[in-house]
Design an enzyme around this catalytic site. Structure first.
Site, PDB file in Angstrom:
ATOM      1  N   ARG A 153      -3.903  -7.278  -5.199  1.00 36.34           N
ATOM      2  CA  ARG A 153      -3.178  -7.983  -6.256  1.00 36.34           C
ATOM      3  C   ARG A 153      -3.894  -7.785  -7.596  1.00 36.34           C
ATOM      4  O   ARG A 153      -5.091  -7.494  -7.634  1.00 36.34           O
ATOM      5  CB  ARG A 153      -3.089  -9.480  -5.953  1.00 36.34           C
ATOM      6  CG  ARG A 153      -2.403  -9.813  -4.631  1.00 36.34           C
ATOM      7  CD  ARG A 153      -2.411 -11.320  -4.415  1.00 36.34           C
ATOM      8  NE  ARG A 153      -1.846 -11.679  -3.126  1.00 36.34           N
ATOM      9  CZ  ARG A 153      -2.546 -11.797  -1.996  1.00 36.34           C
ATOM     10  NH1 ARG A 153      -3.856 -11.570  -2.017  1.00 36.34           N
ATOM     11  NH2 ARG A 153      -1.957 -12.133  -0.869  1.00 36.34           N
ATOM     12  N   LYS A 176      -6.256 -15.301  -4.419  1.00 29.95           N
ATOM     13  CA  LYS A 176      -5.129 -16.143  -4.007  1.00 29.95           C
ATOM     14  C   LYS A 176      -5.395 -16.856  -2.695  1.00 29.95           C
ATOM     15  O   LYS A 176      -5.086 -18.048  -2.551  1.00 29.95           O
ATOM     16  CB  LYS A 176      -3.858 -15.301  -3.890  1.00 29.95           C
ATOM     17  CG  LYS A 176      -2.618 -16.106  -3.491  1.00 29.95           C
ATOM     18  CD  LYS A 176      -1.383 -15.235  -3.445  1.00 29.95           C
ATOM     19  CE  LYS A 176      -0.158 -16.064  -3.061  1.00 29.95           C
ATOM     20  NZ  LYS A 176       1.081 -15.237  -3.013  1.00 29.95           N
ATOM     21  N   HIS A 253       3.324  -5.755  -9.260  1.00 30.72           N
ATOM     22  CA  HIS A 253       3.030  -6.208  -7.899  1.00 30.72           C
ATOM     23  C   HIS A 253       3.664  -5.292  -6.850  1.00 30.72           C
ATOM     24  O   HIS A 253       3.166  -5.227  -5.712  1.00 30.72           O
ATOM     25  CB  HIS A 253       3.521  -7.642  -7.707  1.00 30.72           C
ATOM     26  CG  HIS A 253       3.111  -8.252  -6.393  1.00 30.72           C
ATOM     27  ND1 HIS A 253       1.811  -8.607  -6.112  1.00 30.72           N
ATOM     28  CD2 HIS A 253       3.831  -8.540  -5.277  1.00 30.72           C
ATOM     29  CE1 HIS A 253       1.739  -9.109  -4.889  1.00 30.72           C
ATOM     30  NE2 HIS A 253       2.948  -9.074  -4.358  1.00 30.72           N
ATOM     31  N   ARG A 256       1.703  -2.834  -4.746  1.00 30.76           N
ATOM     32  CA  ARG A 256       1.060  -3.344  -3.525  1.00 30.76           C
ATOM     33  C   ARG A 256       1.927  -3.039  -2.302  1.00 30.76           C
ATOM     34  O   ARG A 256       1.426  -2.615  -1.251  1.00 30.76           O
ATOM     35  CB  ARG A 256       0.822  -4.845  -3.668  1.00 30.76           C
ATOM     36  CG  ARG A 256       0.123  -5.519  -2.495  1.00 30.76           C
ATOM     37  CD  ARG A 256      -0.335  -6.909  -2.950  1.00 30.76           C
ATOM     38  NE  ARG A 256      -0.567  -7.838  -1.878  1.00 30.76           N
ATOM     39  CZ  ARG A 256      -1.703  -7.946  -1.191  1.00 30.76           C
ATOM     40  NH1 ARG A 256      -2.697  -7.127  -1.455  1.00 30.76           N
ATOM     41  NH2 ARG A 256      -1.855  -8.851  -0.250  1.00 30.76           N
ATOM     42  N   HIS A 276      -3.705 -10.145   4.849  1.00 31.47           N
ATOM     43  CA  HIS A 276      -2.747 -11.128   5.342  1.00 31.47           C
ATOM     44  C   HIS A 276      -3.238 -11.762   6.634  1.00 31.47           C
ATOM     45  O   HIS A 276      -3.830 -11.089   7.486  1.00 31.47           O
ATOM     46  CB  HIS A 276      -1.378 -10.475   5.589  1.00 31.47           C
ATOM     47  CG  HIS A 276      -0.661 -10.100   4.344  1.00 31.47           C
ATOM     48  ND1 HIS A 276       0.245  -9.071   4.277  1.00 31.47           N
ATOM     49  CD2 HIS A 276      -0.722 -10.623   3.087  1.00 31.47           C
ATOM     50  CE1 HIS A 276       0.724  -8.971   3.055  1.00 31.47           C
ATOM     51  NE2 HIS A 276       0.148  -9.900   2.315  1.00 31.47           N
ATOM     52  N   TYR A 285       6.245  -6.689   3.287  1.00 26.73           N
ATOM     53  CA  TYR A 285       5.851  -5.696   2.282  1.00 26.73           C
ATOM     54  C   TYR A 285       6.328  -4.304   2.678  1.00 26.73           C
ATOM     55  O   TYR A 285       6.566  -3.455   1.828  1.00 26.73           O
ATOM     56  CB  TYR A 285       4.331  -5.687   2.105  1.00 26.73           C
ATOM     57  CG  TYR A 285       3.817  -6.763   1.186  1.00 26.73           C
ATOM     58  CD1 TYR A 285       3.386  -6.459  -0.092  1.00 26.73           C
ATOM     59  CD2 TYR A 285       3.771  -8.097   1.588  1.00 26.73           C
ATOM     60  CE1 TYR A 285       2.908  -7.437  -0.949  1.00 26.73           C
ATOM     61  CE2 TYR A 285       3.301  -9.088   0.753  1.00 26.73           C
ATOM     62  CZ  TYR A 285       2.868  -8.755  -0.514  1.00 26.73           C
ATOM     63  OH  TYR A 285       2.416  -9.734  -1.368  1.00 26.73           O
TER      64      TYR A 285
END
Length: 301
Positions: A153, A176, A253, A256, A276, A285
């Site tokens: 990110r 995050k 983004h 990613r 993740h 994703y």
């Protein structure tokens, strides 16, 4: 007896707005990241805006649904989903406090939020990168490579340092989620035929050597939001927004997601790469949102 009656009377008079203040203090004690705490306070404010004057004991599922639908109707679908989740959490706290017996937010289904942002394809990334190399500042083209090779990110891209390289791995503590991952310098992105080690060395080519990989003059760190306009400028110079219709144009983004798709095709563990906790999130994703729906997919032996 009189004390019990007074206690029940007092509980009936607790409004959503007054209990929300108590609830915010509870979540403040959970050692959340500043951004997460700020977001949750915003969600609570949305609730108090719509039902704040109501007594907590009088709130019914319809009232929660009305608040959520009002936010949905204003075009903020993701916010509506978050507010619905926050309502369930807040009213559960009210159950624990003995103010109510059941949670009025539980029967309210989370709204379905269509994803409107288009995915970025590799050929489009190449065109945007080529334009940046010719027309943008050196750090702006380097940003595109660093984002694609690492898959991180923007909040993590700006904190990457050479001093974070330990035993041949670049350590990334994701801002995050707090996930800690180590990316081997030998990691190779076959689509670009470049390794992470080579990418790190490129950081010295666009400005005098420094510890930060992405940096301003005097080795000053960028702000995360300061990266997005650079990508938007390059994207708009190469492609008209009509290209992405009916979806909205891809943002920084989306690199990613592109990184995940390219590495997965190589057989890389992209769940670990992206940091993740659940594979289901990584699979989101991987979905290209219809960009290759009409193409033939050849089986590789």
């Amino acid at each position: 007896m009189a004390h019990s009656i007074f206690h029940r009377w007092k509980q009936r008079r607790v409004t959503v707005e007054s209990f929300a203040e108590q609830y915010i203090e509870q979540i403040r004690s959970q050692n959340l990241k500043p951004k997460t705490l700020s977001n949750r306070r915003t969600h609570v404010r949305h609730l108090t805006h719509h039902i704040g004057t109501m007594a907590v004991r009088d709130v019914r599922p319809f009232d929660v649904l009305r608040a959520v639908n009002s936010i949905m109707d204003s075009g903020r679908g993701s916010t509506a989903r978050s507010v619905r989740w926050e309502a369930e959490s807040m009213f559960l706290a009210a159950v624990y406090e003995g103010i109510i017996d059941s949670n009025p937010a539980v029967p309210v289904k989370p709204p379905r939020v269509p994803v409107n942002r288009a995915r970025l394809m590799f050929e489009e990334w190449q065109a945007i990168y080529a334009w940046s190399c010719r027309n943008a500042l050196p750090w702006e083209s380097y940003l595109l490579i660093l984002a694609l090779v690492t898959g991180q990110r923007r909040s993590d891209l700006i904190t990457m340092r050479k001093s974070h390289i330990v035993d041949g791995h670049l350590r990334v503590e994701q801002q995050k989620t707090g996930a800690r991952i180590e990316l081997p310098l030998s990691l190779r992105l076959e689509a670009l035929d470049i390794t992470l080690e080579e990418t790190v060395r490129l950081a010295d080519d666009y400005r005098r050597p420094g510890d930060l990989l992405l940096r301003r003059r005097n080795d000053i760190q960028f702000c995360p939001k300061g990266l997005s306009p650079s990508f938007q400028k390059a994207r708009m110079a190469v492609y008209d927004d009509s290209r992405w219709t009916p979806k909205t144009p891809p943002t920084l983004h989306e690199i990613r997601s592109l990184s995940e798709r390219l590495y997965r095709a190589q057989g890389i563990d992209t769940q670990n790469l992206l940091g993740h906790q659940h594979q289901s999130m990584t699979d989101q994703y991987n979905h290209d949102r219809g960009r290759t729906a009409g193409e033939w997919k050849r089986l590789q032996l």
